[in-house]
Design a protein around this motif. Sequence first.
Motif, PDB file in Angstrom:
ATOM      1  N   PRO A 135      36.927  99.801  29.466  1.00 20.60           N
ATOM      2  CA  PRO A 135      36.812 101.154  28.899  1.00 20.60           C
ATOM      3  C   PRO A 135      36.131 102.117  29.871  1.00 20.60           C
ATOM      4  CG  PRO A 135      36.166  99.519  27.282  1.00 20.60           C
ATOM      5  CD  PRO A 135      36.340  98.787  28.579  1.00 20.60           C
ATOM      6  N   GLU A 161      34.145 105.775  30.331  1.00 23.54           N
ATOM      7  CA  GLU A 161      33.416 106.881  29.685  1.00 23.54           C
ATOM      8  C   GLU A 161      34.008 108.183  30.209  1.00 23.54           C
ATOM      9  OE1 GLU A 161      31.335 106.571  27.320  1.00 23.54           O
ATOM     10  OE2 GLU A 161      30.916 104.416  27.408  1.00 23.54           O
ATOM     11  N   LYS A 168      37.260 106.793  26.685  1.00 24.51           N
ATOM     12  CA  LYS A 168      36.433 107.120  25.518  1.00 24.51           C
ATOM     13  C   LYS A 168      35.866 108.543  25.606  1.00 24.51           C
ATOM     14  CE  LYS A 168      33.432 103.827  24.690  1.00 24.51           C
ATOM     15  NZ  LYS A 168      32.469 102.753  25.040  1.00 24.51           N
ATOM     16  N   TRP A 208      38.522 105.757  21.785  1.00 26.81           N
ATOM     17  CA  TRP A 208      37.455 106.048  20.830  1.00 26.81           C
ATOM     18  C   TRP A 208      36.816 107.404  21.119  1.00 26.81           C
ATOM     19  CZ3 TRP A 208      33.981 101.061  20.283  1.00 26.81           C
ATOM     20  CH2 TRP A 208      34.775 100.005  19.767  1.00 26.81           C
ATOM     21  N   HIS A 209      36.215 107.948  20.100  1.00 31.44           N
ATOM     22  CA  HIS A 209      35.366 109.145  20.201  1.00 31.44           C
ATOM     23  C   HIS A 209      36.116 110.387  20.681  1.00 31.44           C
ATOM     24  CE1 HIS A 209      32.245 106.152  19.801  1.00 31.44           C
ATOM     25  NE2 HIS A 209      32.619 105.580  20.940  1.00 31.44           N
TER      26      HIS A 209
END
Lengths: 303, 272
Positions: B13, B15, B71, B90-91
């Motif tokens: 993943p 960021e 993410k 996500w997010h």
Amino acid sequence: MSIQVKVNSTKIADTFAEAFPMTACRLIVTAANRNWCQHCALAATGYAASVIGCDTEAGVERFLSEEETPDGRAGVALLFFAFSREGLQKAVVNRVAQCVLTCPTTACYNGIENKEKPIQIGGQLRYFGDGWQMSKVLGTARYWRIPTMDGEFVCEDVFGTIKGIGGGNFLILAQSPEAGLHAAEQAVQAIRQLPNVILPFPGGVVRSGSKVGSRYKSLKASTNEAYCPTLSGIVPSALPESVRAVYEIVIDGLSREDISRAMKVGIQAACISGVIEISAGNYGGKLGPHHFRLSEILGGGNA
Amino acid sequence: MLKLTLKRQPTYPVEAGTIAPDRWRNLSLPQIGGIALVHGNRSLRLDDFFSIEGDPSDEILEIQGDCRLFKGIGSGMQSGFLKMLGPSGWHTGAFLRGGKIELHGDTGDHLGSEMRGGEIRLFGNAGHAVGGAYSGSRHGMRGGTIFVEGNCGHEVGSKMRRGLIAIRGACGDYLGVNMIAGTIVCLKPAGIRAGAGLKRGSLLCFGGVREIPLNYRRSHHVDLTFLRLLSRFLNRQGFHLPPSVLQQPLARYCGDLLSIARGELLLPEPTP
């Protein structure tokens, strides 16, 4: 007073209407059907003829179709005018509380997009919900849902205001009361087709035109004796010899253009048989910054 | 318009909270390419993953590719338009404050979590906690609108404070759990414990719920003006409610009685 313009055979006085800036808001009231819109509109705009003696000047702008309202029901647009935003808020909150909230099936929405200088209506009325009220935000607007005995009353939190104009007017000088009233009714019917204006007086017509002040100290306004046919022999009269009745049409609008258009349409409709002259009420230009010269409104020549 | 096209799938993943069109408005393409993305425990450049072309000055950003491992794309965005063609991670859109995000593809958990404004429109399915709160937070979504054309996972709108979530598909369990205020519309069935801990706010479950919560009390049926207002608003926003949904009689349940019981749960009237 020189006469320069004629419409049909009616003389147009070389004078102007004097009007004042006012703060205005528009309420969109919806209900289960047009009948209840009408009941609500009549109540909410009642006793709102002139700020001389009322908390606001108000009237029905027009009825709205189901496609034009926020909740898809029959609706009516009401305009309210007052001298200040604070005064307008107080008057409208009271009127919505007593005449819209109480009326079966109604809901109340803001009808002016500009919310830079808003007044709070739903946000004041929500306390009637006694803790059971619910706030709903849809897009940029907040609505309050207040439980009532027939379901709920939905009212928008804040309403936009706009600098409008109150006191646009013209006088119909007729050779008989019947002819004058008929002309006034024609004018009212024509003006009521226009958006952004209201005629706050009963039926849109005023028979008690006033001047500023009185011989009695407590009165802010009193009868305008120069236009009273019964006093024409004893006071300096503004009436030609053949005039037996005068009716005034008072117009409040959201802009100068709206007032001008309404005056033009109204005057043209009023210039019918039996109407001797069209004039206008002013205070010598000393009180109101908005002057509507009749000849300019009608295009400066024979219309 | 600035266009990012995925050229290399990350292994772990990433960021990617720095990806938002409003933050790049005044940057050149080389500067944008040099923006750091944390991949696993290493810091890499944006252009290690994406090919970049176009002009960022108009705050319009389009991202193409399978970005499910990225993410926080668009998180904290304040203005502009972000369009993603492909799955997102996500997010996405968390802490959104303004602007619009349009997602064509499924997305992960915490879509629009704790957002305060703006609009998210998802043409796909979402994970858990759409518009919800992060663990330990006092509030979930505090404003704005989320439209989901697919299904959602559990805990949609948890601790939601304000705003609107409209879901065309079904929802998982704990829809609107501990919701403080706001509105959630769900057209297909929702799971168990819908509205658990609801303080104020409205849950409109047109597709019903798997079980009617015991700690709710049924009130009399009425024709709510707010429903008309809401359906017109949703129509204007392009989220059309089928006539069959609007015409069905609804029952109103008040609750949650274990909380302050100022909320409402609207469900289809049970057929006798």
